[in-house]
Write a protein that holds these residues in place. Structure first.
Motif, PDB file in Angstrom:
ATOM      1  N   ILE A  24       0.861  -1.173   0.000  1.00  0.00           N
ATOM      2  CA  ILE A  24       0.000   0.000   0.000  1.00  0.00           C
ATOM      3  C   ILE A  24       0.899   1.226   0.000  1.00  0.00           C
ATOM      4  CG2 ILE A  24      -1.754   1.278   1.263  1.00  0.00           C
ATOM      5  CD1 ILE A  24      -2.715  -1.476   2.305  1.00  0.00           C
ATOM      6  N   ALA A  25       0.755   2.048  -1.034  1.00  0.00           N
ATOM      7  CA  ALA A  25       1.628   3.212  -1.195  1.00  0.00           C
ATOM      8  C   ALA A  25       0.815   4.502  -1.175  1.00  0.00           C
ATOM      9  CB  ALA A  25       2.421   3.071  -2.482  1.00  0.00           C
ATOM     10  N   LYS A  50       2.699  -4.606   3.151  1.00  0.00           N
ATOM     11  CA  LYS A  50       3.730  -3.584   3.319  1.00  0.00           C
ATOM     12  C   LYS A  50       3.110  -2.211   3.090  1.00  0.00           C
ATOM     13  CE  LYS A  50       8.393  -2.402   1.956  1.00  0.00           C
ATOM     14  NZ  LYS A  50       9.569  -2.844   1.218  1.00  0.00           N
ATOM     15  N   PHE A  51       3.387  -1.280   3.994  1.00  0.00           N
ATOM     16  CA  PHE A  51       2.881   0.085   3.895  1.00  0.00           C
ATOM     17  C   PHE A  51       4.026   1.020   3.555  1.00  0.00           C
ATOM     18  CE2 PHE A  51      -0.270  -2.095   6.333  1.00  0.00           C
ATOM     19  CZ  PHE A  51      -1.461  -1.500   5.984  1.00  0.00           C
ATOM     20  N   GLN A  52       3.905   1.702   2.415  1.00  0.00           N
ATOM     21  CA  GLN A  52       4.896   2.687   1.997  1.00  0.00           C
ATOM     22  C   GLN A  52       4.198   4.038   1.868  1.00  0.00           C
ATOM     23  OE1 GLN A  52       6.437   0.841  -1.601  1.00  0.00           O
ATOM     24  NE2 GLN A  52       8.248   0.199  -0.473  1.00  0.00           N
ATOM     25  N   ALA A  58      -0.321   8.109   9.289  1.00  0.00           N
ATOM     26  CA  ALA A  58      -1.141   7.612   8.174  1.00  0.00           C
ATOM     27  C   ALA A  58      -1.174   6.093   8.192  1.00  0.00           C
ATOM     28  CB  ALA A  58      -0.597   8.124   6.854  1.00  0.00           C
ATOM     29  N   LYS A  59      -0.018   5.484   8.448  1.00  0.00           N
ATOM     30  CA  LYS A  59       0.056   4.019   8.508  1.00  0.00           C
ATOM     31  C   LYS A  59      -0.811   3.500   9.641  1.00  0.00           C
ATOM     32  CE  LYS A  59       3.346   2.080  10.536  1.00  0.00           C
ATOM     33  NZ  LYS A  59       4.532   1.583  11.141  1.00  0.00           N
ATOM     34  N   GLY A  79       7.345  -2.257  12.128  1.00  0.00           N
ATOM     35  CA  GLY A  79       7.783  -1.257  11.165  1.00  0.00           C
ATOM     36  C   GLY A  79       6.688  -0.956  10.170  1.00  0.00           C
ATOM     37  N   ASN A  80       6.959  -1.171   8.900  1.00  0.00           N
ATOM     38  CA  ASN A  80       5.996  -0.895   7.835  1.00  0.00           C
ATOM     39  C   ASN A  80       5.251  -2.140   7.366  1.00  0.00           C
ATOM     40  OD1 ASN A  80       6.653   1.837   7.746  1.00  0.00           O
ATOM     41  ND2 ASN A  80       8.367   1.459   6.368  1.00  0.00           N
ATOM     42  N   ILE A  81       5.340  -3.223   8.117  1.00  0.00           N
ATOM     43  CA  ILE A  81       4.722  -4.488   7.738  1.00  0.00           C
ATOM     44  C   ILE A  81       3.629  -4.857   8.740  1.00  0.00           C
ATOM     45  CG2 ILE A  81       5.104  -6.953   7.300  1.00  0.00           C
ATOM     46  CD1 ILE A  81       6.635  -5.273   5.332  1.00  0.00           C
TER      47      ILE A  81
END
Length: 102
Positions: A24-25, A50-52, A58-59, A79-81
């Protein structure tokens, strides 16, 4: 139904070896991303996302929205996962991360 600590521990152990299947970007939770996440959950039951999105706040906002829209349960974030779970009604033994040996 919320997961117990024992269940989360079990799912984290399985999820440790998995790679993210959805990213997700910048566009956030588009309909395409939601549909792809639902398809991945139907096939694999336990997936990493995965969040980018660049912003921590926002995440934090997107993860519960994703789980709600996909009727999935959050197992863990690092982290971003995010590791999310949605048991299938009729799991495919060859695709499911819960039934196959990794």
């Amino acid at each position: 139904m919320p997961l117990t600590a024992q269940q989360k521990k079990h799912y984290r152990a399985i999820g440790h070896k998995l790679n993210p299947v959805v990213t997700i970007a910048g566009k956030g939770l588009s309909d395409g991303v939601i549909e792809e996440t639902r398809r991945a959950l139907e096939d694999h039951e336990l997936i990493k996302v995965k969040f980018q999105v660049g912003d921590r706040e926002a995440k934090k906002a997107l993860i519960p929205q994703l789980c709600e829209r996909c009727n999935a349960e959050l197992v863990q974030t690092i982290g971003n996962i995010a590791l999310i779970l949605k048991p299938a009604d009729k799991p495919n033994v060859q695709l499911s991360n819960l039934t196959r040996t990794l």
